[in-house]
Design a protein around this motif. Structure first.
Motif, PDB file in Angstrom:
ATOM      1  N   ARG A  40       0.836  -1.208   0.000  1.00  0.00           N
ATOM      2  CA  ARG A  40       0.000   0.000   0.000  1.00  0.00           C
ATOM      3  C   ARG A  40       0.866   1.252   0.000  1.00  0.00           C
ATOM      4  NH1 ARG A  40      -5.480   1.315   2.791  1.00  0.00           N
ATOM      5  NH2 ARG A  40      -5.716  -0.841   2.233  1.00  0.00           N
ATOM      6  N   ASP A  41       1.919   1.252   0.803  1.00  0.00           N
ATOM      7  CA  ASP A  41       2.811   2.415   0.873  1.00  0.00           C
ATOM      8  C   ASP A  41       3.515   2.652  -0.460  1.00  0.00           C
ATOM      9  OD1 ASP A  41       4.393   4.539   2.233  1.00  0.00           O
ATOM     10  OD2 ASP A  41       6.040   3.124   1.862  1.00  0.00           O
ATOM     11  N   VAL A  42       4.084   1.614  -1.031  1.00  0.00           N
ATOM     12  CA  VAL A  42       4.834   1.771  -2.280  1.00  0.00           C
ATOM     13  C   VAL A  42       3.905   2.166  -3.431  1.00  0.00           C
ATOM     14  CG1 VAL A  42       6.198   0.559  -4.020  1.00  0.00           C
ATOM     15  CG2 VAL A  42       6.730   0.267  -1.592  1.00  0.00           C
ATOM     16  N   LEU A  43       2.779   1.455  -3.581  1.00  0.00           N
ATOM     17  CA  LEU A  43       1.869   1.761  -4.680  1.00  0.00           C
ATOM     18  C   LEU A  43       1.128   3.080  -4.468  1.00  0.00           C
ATOM     19  CD1 LEU A  43       0.535  -1.771  -5.577  1.00  0.00           C
ATOM     20  CD2 LEU A  43       2.343  -0.439  -6.659  1.00  0.00           C
ATOM     21  N   GLY A  44       1.124   3.577  -3.243  1.00  0.00           N
ATOM     22  CA  GLY A  44       0.550   4.889  -2.963  1.00  0.00           C
ATOM     23  C   GLY A  44       1.312   6.020  -3.626  1.00  0.00           C
ATOM     24  N   HIS A  45       2.516   5.745  -4.090  1.00  0.00           N
ATOM     25  CA  HIS A  45       3.301   6.749  -4.804  1.00  0.00           C
ATOM     26  C   HIS A  45       2.794   6.962  -6.233  1.00  0.00           C
ATOM     27  CE1 HIS A  45       5.907   6.119  -1.388  1.00  0.00           C
ATOM     28  NE2 HIS A  45       6.551   7.223  -1.734  1.00  0.00           N
ATOM     29  N   PHE A  46       1.919   6.085  -6.684  1.00  0.00           N
ATOM     30  CA  PHE A  46       1.304   6.243  -7.994  1.00  0.00           C
ATOM     31  C   PHE A  46       0.035   7.061  -7.816  1.00  0.00           C
ATOM     32  CE2 PHE A  46      -1.755   4.668 -11.224  1.00  0.00           C
ATOM     33  CZ  PHE A  46      -1.073   5.099 -12.363  1.00  0.00           C
ATOM     34  N   ALA A  47       0.014   8.285  -8.329  1.00  0.00           N
ATOM     35  CA  ALA A  47      -1.172   9.137  -8.217  1.00  0.00           C
ATOM     36  C   ALA A  47      -2.274   8.597  -9.120  1.00  0.00           C
ATOM     37  CB  ALA A  47      -0.828  10.568  -8.614  1.00  0.00           C
ATOM     38  N   SER A  48      -3.486   8.588  -8.612  1.00  0.00           N
ATOM     39  CA  SER A  48      -4.621   8.128  -9.414  1.00  0.00           C
ATOM     40  C   SER A  48      -5.754   9.127  -9.304  1.00  0.00           C
ATOM     41  CB  SER A  48      -5.084   6.741  -8.947  1.00  0.00           C
ATOM     42  OG  SER A  48      -5.609   6.811  -7.646  1.00  0.00           O
ATOM     43  N   GLY A  49      -6.643   9.070 -10.264  1.00  0.00           N
ATOM     44  CA  GLY A  49      -7.859   9.857 -10.187  1.00  0.00           C
ATOM     45  C   GLY A  49      -8.850   9.161  -9.280  1.00  0.00           C
ATOM     46  N   VAL A  50      -9.949   9.838  -9.019  1.00  0.00           N
ATOM     47  CA  VAL A  50     -10.995   9.283  -8.160  1.00  0.00           C
ATOM     48  C   VAL A  50     -12.306   9.345  -8.936  1.00  0.00           C
ATOM     49  CG1 VAL A  50     -12.178   9.457  -5.943  1.00  0.00           C
ATOM     50  CG2 VAL A  50      -9.775  10.145  -6.126  1.00  0.00           C
ATOM     51  N   THR A  51     -13.042   8.246  -8.940  1.00  0.00           N
ATOM     52  CA  THR A  51     -14.312   8.199  -9.657  1.00  0.00           C
ATOM     53  C   THR A  51     -15.448   7.825  -8.709  1.00  0.00           C
ATOM     54  OG1 THR A  51     -14.247   5.842 -10.270  1.00  0.00           O
ATOM     55  CG2 THR A  51     -13.089   7.391 -11.729  1.00  0.00           C
ATOM     56  N   VAL A  52     -16.653   8.158  -9.141  1.00  0.00           N
ATOM     57  CA  VAL A  52     -17.867   7.667  -8.509  1.00  0.00           C
ATOM     58  C   VAL A  52     -18.653   6.965  -9.608  1.00  0.00           C
ATOM     59  CG1 VAL A  52     -20.064   8.299  -7.440  1.00  0.00           C
ATOM     60  CG2 VAL A  52     -17.955   9.400  -6.672  1.00  0.00           C
ATOM     61  N   VAL A  53     -18.965   5.701  -9.375  1.00  0.00           N
ATOM     62  CA  VAL A  53     -19.697   4.883 -10.337  1.00  0.00           C
ATOM     63  C   VAL A  53     -21.167   4.917  -9.927  1.00  0.00           C
ATOM     64  CG1 VAL A  53     -19.871   2.612 -11.423  1.00  0.00           C
ATOM     65  CG2 VAL A  53     -17.644   3.442 -10.610  1.00  0.00           C
ATOM     66  N   THR A  54     -22.049   5.277 -10.879  1.00  0.00           N
ATOM     67  CA  THR A  54     -23.452   5.510 -10.554  1.00  0.00           C
ATOM     68  C   THR A  54     -24.392   4.745 -11.488  1.00  0.00           C
ATOM     69  OG1 THR A  54     -23.533   7.430 -12.026  1.00  0.00           O
ATOM     70  CG2 THR A  54     -22.994   7.848  -9.708  1.00  0.00           C
ATOM     71  N   ALA A  55     -25.609   4.534 -11.010  1.00  0.00           N
ATOM     72  CA  ALA A  55     -26.690   3.973 -11.822  1.00  0.00           C
ATOM     73  C   ALA A  55     -28.004   4.435 -11.208  1.00  0.00           C
ATOM     74  CB  ALA A  55     -26.626   2.447 -11.846  1.00  0.00           C
ATOM     75  N   ASP A  56     -29.068   4.370 -11.994  1.00  0.00           N
ATOM     76  CA  ASP A  56     -30.384   4.708 -11.472  1.00  0.00           C
ATOM     77  C   ASP A  56     -31.209   3.435 -11.412  1.00  0.00           C
ATOM     78  OD1 ASP A  56     -32.268   6.364 -10.380  1.00  0.00           O
ATOM     79  OD2 ASP A  56     -32.850   7.318 -12.260  1.00  0.00           O
ATOM     80  N   THR A  57     -31.933   3.272 -10.323  1.00  0.00           N
ATOM     81  CA  THR A  57     -32.765   2.088 -10.117  1.00  0.00           C
ATOM     82  C   THR A  57     -34.213   2.529  -9.906  1.00  0.00           C
ATOM     83  OG1 THR A  57     -32.681   2.012  -7.698  1.00  0.00           O
ATOM     84  CG2 THR A  57     -30.807   1.047  -8.883  1.00  0.00           C
ATOM     85  N   ASP A  58     -35.105   1.573  -9.833  1.00  0.00           N
ATOM     86  CA  ASP A  58     -36.508   1.882  -9.533  1.00  0.00           C
ATOM     87  C   ASP A  58     -36.643   2.519  -8.158  1.00  0.00           C
ATOM     88  OD1 ASP A  58     -37.272   0.842 -11.974  1.00  0.00           O
ATOM     89  OD2 ASP A  58     -37.780  -1.136 -11.163  1.00  0.00           O
ATOM     90  N   ASP A  59     -35.686   2.247  -7.266  1.00  0.00           N
ATOM     91  CA  ASP A  59     -35.709   2.797  -5.911  1.00  0.00           C
ATOM     92  C   ASP A  59     -34.890   4.082  -5.789  1.00  0.00           C
ATOM     93  OD1 ASP A  59     -37.276   0.635  -5.017  1.00  0.00           O
ATOM     94  OD2 ASP A  59     -35.477  -0.581  -4.702  1.00  0.00           O
ATOM     95  N   GLY A  60     -34.365   4.587  -6.898  1.00  0.00           N
ATOM     96  CA  GLY A  60     -33.556   5.803  -6.871  1.00  0.00           C
ATOM     97  C   GLY A  60     -32.115   5.513  -7.239  1.00  0.00           C
ATOM     98  N   PRO A  61     -31.306   6.578  -7.357  1.00  0.00           N
ATOM     99  CA  PRO A  61     -29.921   6.411  -7.791  1.00  0.00           C
ATOM    100  C   PRO A  61     -29.040   5.771  -6.718  1.00  0.00           C
ATOM    101  CG  PRO A  61     -30.344   8.697  -7.244  1.00  0.00           C
ATOM    102  CD  PRO A  61     -31.653   7.975  -7.138  1.00  0.00           C
ATOM    103  N   ILE A  62     -28.027   5.037  -7.195  1.00  0.00           N
ATOM    104  CA  ILE A  62     -27.044   4.415  -6.311  1.00  0.00           C
ATOM    105  C   ILE A  62     -25.651   4.692  -6.873  1.00  0.00           C
ATOM    106  CG2 ILE A  62     -28.589   2.609  -5.469  1.00  0.00           C
ATOM    107  CD1 ILE A  62     -27.283   0.662  -7.465  1.00  0.00           C
ATOM    108  N   GLY A  63     -24.633   4.536  -6.028  1.00  0.00           N
ATOM    109  CA  GLY A  63     -23.276   4.740  -6.504  1.00  0.00           C
ATOM    110  C   GLY A  63     -22.247   4.425  -5.435  1.00  0.00           C
ATOM    111  N   PHE A  64     -20.985   4.371  -5.856  1.00  0.00           N
ATOM    112  CA  PHE A  64     -19.891   4.126  -4.922  1.00  0.00           C
ATOM    113  C   PHE A  64     -18.616   4.763  -5.463  1.00  0.00           C
ATOM    114  CE2 PHE A  64     -19.615   0.646  -7.908  1.00  0.00           C
ATOM    115  CZ  PHE A  64     -18.260   0.382  -8.050  1.00  0.00           C
ATOM    116  N   THR A  65     -17.719   5.100  -4.562  1.00  0.00           N
ATOM    117  CA  THR A  65     -16.419   5.649  -4.931  1.00  0.00           C
ATOM    118  C   THR A  65     -15.519   4.514  -5.381  1.00  0.00           C
ATOM    119  OG1 THR A  65     -16.650   7.445  -3.344  1.00  0.00           O
ATOM    120  CG2 THR A  65     -14.417   6.935  -4.068  1.00  0.00           C
ATOM    121  N   CYS A  66     -14.785   4.745  -6.487  1.00  0.00           N
ATOM    122  CA  CYS A  66     -13.882   3.733  -7.020  1.00  0.00           C
ATOM    123  C   CYS A  66     -12.601   4.409  -7.497  1.00  0.00           C
ATOM    124  CB  CYS A  66     -14.552   2.993  -8.183  1.00  0.00           C
ATOM    125  SG  CYS A  66     -13.579   1.621  -8.830  1.00  0.00           S
TER     126      CYS A  66
END
Length: 158
Positions: free
Chosen positions: A10-36
């Motif tokens: 985790r420490d070593v690979l943490g030196h690789f900068a990455s973007g941050v995304t939120v993955v989303t979808a809409d359902t019959d019960d409303g929108p859902i999503g998670f950070t990835c």
């Protein structure tokens, strides 16, 4: 074979900068999503992207069942969205502005880019699932800068 210490990895690979995304979808019960954080371009022909939700995600199985979702690339001022979509058991869309993509998935307001997708394939990725997704539509705001994750925090750490 010697096993790599997860803390060192985790420490070593943490030196690789990455973007941050939120993955989303809409359902019959409303929108859902998670950070990835694990997201990348995969192929131009056919147009594919890859993401890797944790096996512990309670949201990914619901998105998988829908088969369509949108990957929202967060902007540098959206660390709060990253944190709120990473939590379980809350209304992640409370107070969040979004519009539906052409295929109905939520595109979050103010993101750097969005990629509307259909599930292509899944693979075992240890404690994550590796997801290949076909790109259906996409767009970007060239005036925005991405939120970066580097060395355990947002932005480029010294």
């Amino acid at each position: 074979m010697e096993v790599v210490d997860p803390r060192v990895m985790r420490d070593v690979l943490g030196h690789f900068a990455s973007g941050v995304t939120v993955v989303t979808a809409d359902t019959d019960d409303g929108p859902i999503g998670f950070t990835c954080q694990s997201f990348s371009s995969l192929s131009l022909d056919p147009p594919l992207v890859a993401l890797a939700p944790a096996r512990t995600s309670s949201t990914w199985p619901r998105l998988r069942d829908l088969g369509r979702f949108c990957v929202n690339v967060l902007a540098e001022d959206q660390s709060g969205l990253s944190a709120s979509f990473a939590r379980s058991g809350t209304d992640k869309f409370a107070g969040v502005s979004w519009r539906p993509s052409r295929h109905g998935s939520p595109v979050l307001e103010g993101v750097v880019a969005w990629i509307d997708c259909a599930l292509w394939a899944e693979y075992d990725g240890g404690d994550h699932t590796i997801v290949a997704a076909r790109v259906l539509d996409l767009g970007a705001d060239h005036g925005r800068r991405p939120l970066l994750f580097h060395r355990g925090g947002y932005g480029l750490a010294d």
